[in-house]
Design an enzyme around this catalytic site. Structure first.
Site, PDB file in Angstrom:
ATOM      1  N   SER A 298       3.753   4.488   2.459  1.00  0.00           N
ATOM      2  CA  SER A 298       2.341   5.231   1.638  1.00  0.00           C
ATOM      3  C   SER A 298       2.283   4.307   0.091  1.00  0.00           C
ATOM      4  CB  SER A 298       3.333   6.772   1.874  1.00  0.00           C
ATOM      5  OG  SER A 298       4.512   6.523   1.263  1.00  0.00           O
ATOM      6  N   GLU A 309      -5.238  -6.786  -2.602  1.00  0.00           N
ATOM      7  CA  GLU A 309      -6.921  -6.192  -2.149  1.00  0.00           C
ATOM      8  C   GLU A 309      -7.512  -6.868  -3.975  1.00  0.00           C
ATOM      9  OE1 GLU A 309      -7.379  -3.851   1.672  1.00  0.00           O
ATOM     10  OE2 GLU A 309      -8.729  -3.202   0.616  1.00  0.00           O
ATOM     11  N   LYS A 323       1.500   4.289   6.489  1.00  0.00           N
ATOM     12  CA  LYS A 323       1.450   6.250   6.470  1.00  0.00           C
ATOM     13  C   LYS A 323       0.166   6.183   5.405  1.00  0.00           C
ATOM     14  CE  LYS A 323       2.952   9.751   5.981  1.00  0.00           C
ATOM     15  NZ  LYS A 323       2.573  10.883   4.974  1.00  0.00           N
TER      16      LYS A 323
END
Length: 469
Positions: A298, A309, A323
């Site tokens: 999470s 990214e 998650k």
């Protein structure tokens, strides 16, 4: 760590010791549920009312109103077939709100419910669970003789949590191993610190974040500042076994590490609308490497994905948990809550990592002995016995340089000789029996060895070393 009106993030479901978890929450402005007035006029709703009236009037043992209503709500939430949505009666809801904002007592592990089983997401650093060798994806089948099969995470927590100093007898199933593991541990106060830092050789700073709580950004900022004052040239962020936490805190951490204007994450609702989070300014300006593993979930995955990214930050370790949903809560006047999934979160590039996780740029496994569970020092193991615990003890002896001759769990003469050699080398009475001081010393030396043989950290240092100008 739910606070009404604030943006929070999902962790995997509940902290065993807390009877709650760091489940992610988002409260979206202006969003309302279906019209209760419209629902009340439908045949389906009338069916519910008729059932309530019939049972309250005619059930032979009598039926209490609150029992029927709570059961109906619980059934509705369970019908969603979502492990992250649950109904919490007043006592569970109280524990949930109290414990996510303070220290707590218990065994210290994040759990979730999956396919009728209680699954460990991650043990908490410094907790009895970590010391006992509980691992991500372990299945807790029972505690103190009480089966947890079929329970929600909230229900399981009420049986697993307990006061400091009390003993918890767990029966664990570990994927890939036959039989069960019997793990005995003593509940304790779970550390509230979430950030640990140190300066490694070559002026490489290392910051471990164990979960994302209300205090984490302050702890993280202080750790970074201290390392910078010591001349840090590059940073390793260790998110291994981090089960997640608060969204607003995660965004602040990413904001601190990413260049201005870079996407941090997106939250997508069922109508297709999105909330986006972007970085305002960068405060670090140094090369970064991130450590992840199967216990990174999470909020930890959001931070890792944002850095990967939007910041070209390399990830080292193993694939993360996966998650990708967000929860919110609704509280009722009697103190109960429902927690339910309201959205999914996406990485900066729009990827949904739910159930798939994030693959590291440099895949590195820890040594095989790192997955061993701790042994109970009160339990003796000796010649002619056979068990999974003996198999673990044999693997420990092998890793520590004392060859037991076999690793299949059968305690034969060669295993006994290896135990006596270990005892002699460490000033322990030569009995050939594993237990007591022998068990404690084996686990102590194994933990020290793992710190030295941290193959994932070594790779992270190697990668960062090449990035430092």
């Amino acid at each position: 760590m739910y606070i009404r009106g604030r943006y929070l993030i999902l962790s995997l479901i509940l902290v065993i010791a807390l009877s709650s978890g760091l489940t992610a929450f988002v409260m979206k402005d202006g969003q309302t549920g279906s019209s209760v007035e419209n629902a009340a006029s439908t045949p389906e709703f009338q069916k519910l009312l008729d059932t309530y009236s019939t049972l309250q009037k005619d059930f032979y043992q009598g039926a209490k109103s609150d029992q029927l209503l709570n059961g109906a709500i619980d059934g509705m939430v369970k019908s969603l077939d979502d492990p992250y949505s649950t109904y919490m009666p007043p006592d569970e809801a109280t524990q949930f709100h109290e414990n996510i904002e303070s220290s707590f007592e218990g065994i210290g592990a994040e759990i979730r419910a999956e396919d009728g089983k209680i699954v460990v997401v991650s043990p908490i650093k410094g907790s009895p669970s970590e010391s006992a060798g509980i691992k991500p994806n372990d299945r807790i089948r029972s505690v103190d003789g009480k089966s947890l099969d079929g329970m929600t995470a909230s229900e399981a927590v009420t049986h697993i949590r307990g006061k400091k100093g009390t003993k918890a007898e767990l029966v664990i199933e570990r994927p890939g191993e036959q039989g069960v593991l019997n793990i005995s541990l003593v509940r304790d106060t779970i550390p509230i610190e979430t950030v640990y830092s140190e300066m490694l050789p070559d002026k490489m700073g290392k910051v471990q974040v164990t979960k994302v709580s209300e205090t984490t950004f302050t702890e993280f900022s202080k750790a970074i500042q201290s390392l910078k004052e010591q001349g840090m040239k590059g940073l390793i962020i260790d998110l291994r076994s981090n089960p997640g936490g608060l969204l607003n805190i995660t965004v602040k951490m990413a904001d601190m590490l990413l260049p201005e204007g870079k996407m941090i994450m997106q939250v997508e609702y069922k109508d297709g609308s999105k909330d986006t989070y972007k970085s305002d300014k960068e405060q670090l300006g140094l090369p970064i490497v991130v450590l992840v593993d199967g216990g990174s979930a999470s909020a930890a995955e959001i931070l890792a994905a944002a850095l990967k990214e939007s910041g070209d930050v390399p990830l080292v370790g193993t694939k993360t948990f996966g998650k990708g949903t967000v929860q919110t809560t609704k509280s009722f006047k009697d103190g109960s809550d429902i927690k339910y999934t309201i959205a999914k979160w996406l990485t900066p590039n729009g990827n949904w990592v739910h159930k798939s996780g994030i693959e590291p740029d440099h895949k590195v496994e820890l040594p095989a002995y790192a997955s061993l569970h701790a042994l109970d020092p009160d339990k003796e193991m000796k010649k002619e016995q056979f068990s999974n615990e003996i198999k673990s003890a044999q693997t420990m002896l092998e890793a520590l340089g004392f060859t037991p001759g076999r690793l299949d769990g059968f305690f034969d003469e060669k295993t006994e000789q290896a135990v006596m050699s270990f005892q002699q080398a460490n000033g322990i009475e030569k009995t050939g029996v594993v237990g007591g001081k022998t068990t404690l010393k084996m686990m102590e030396l194994l933990r020290a060895k793992l710190e030295k043989d941290d193959t994932q950290l070594e790779m992270a240092k190697s990668v960062l070393r090449k990035m430092i100008p």
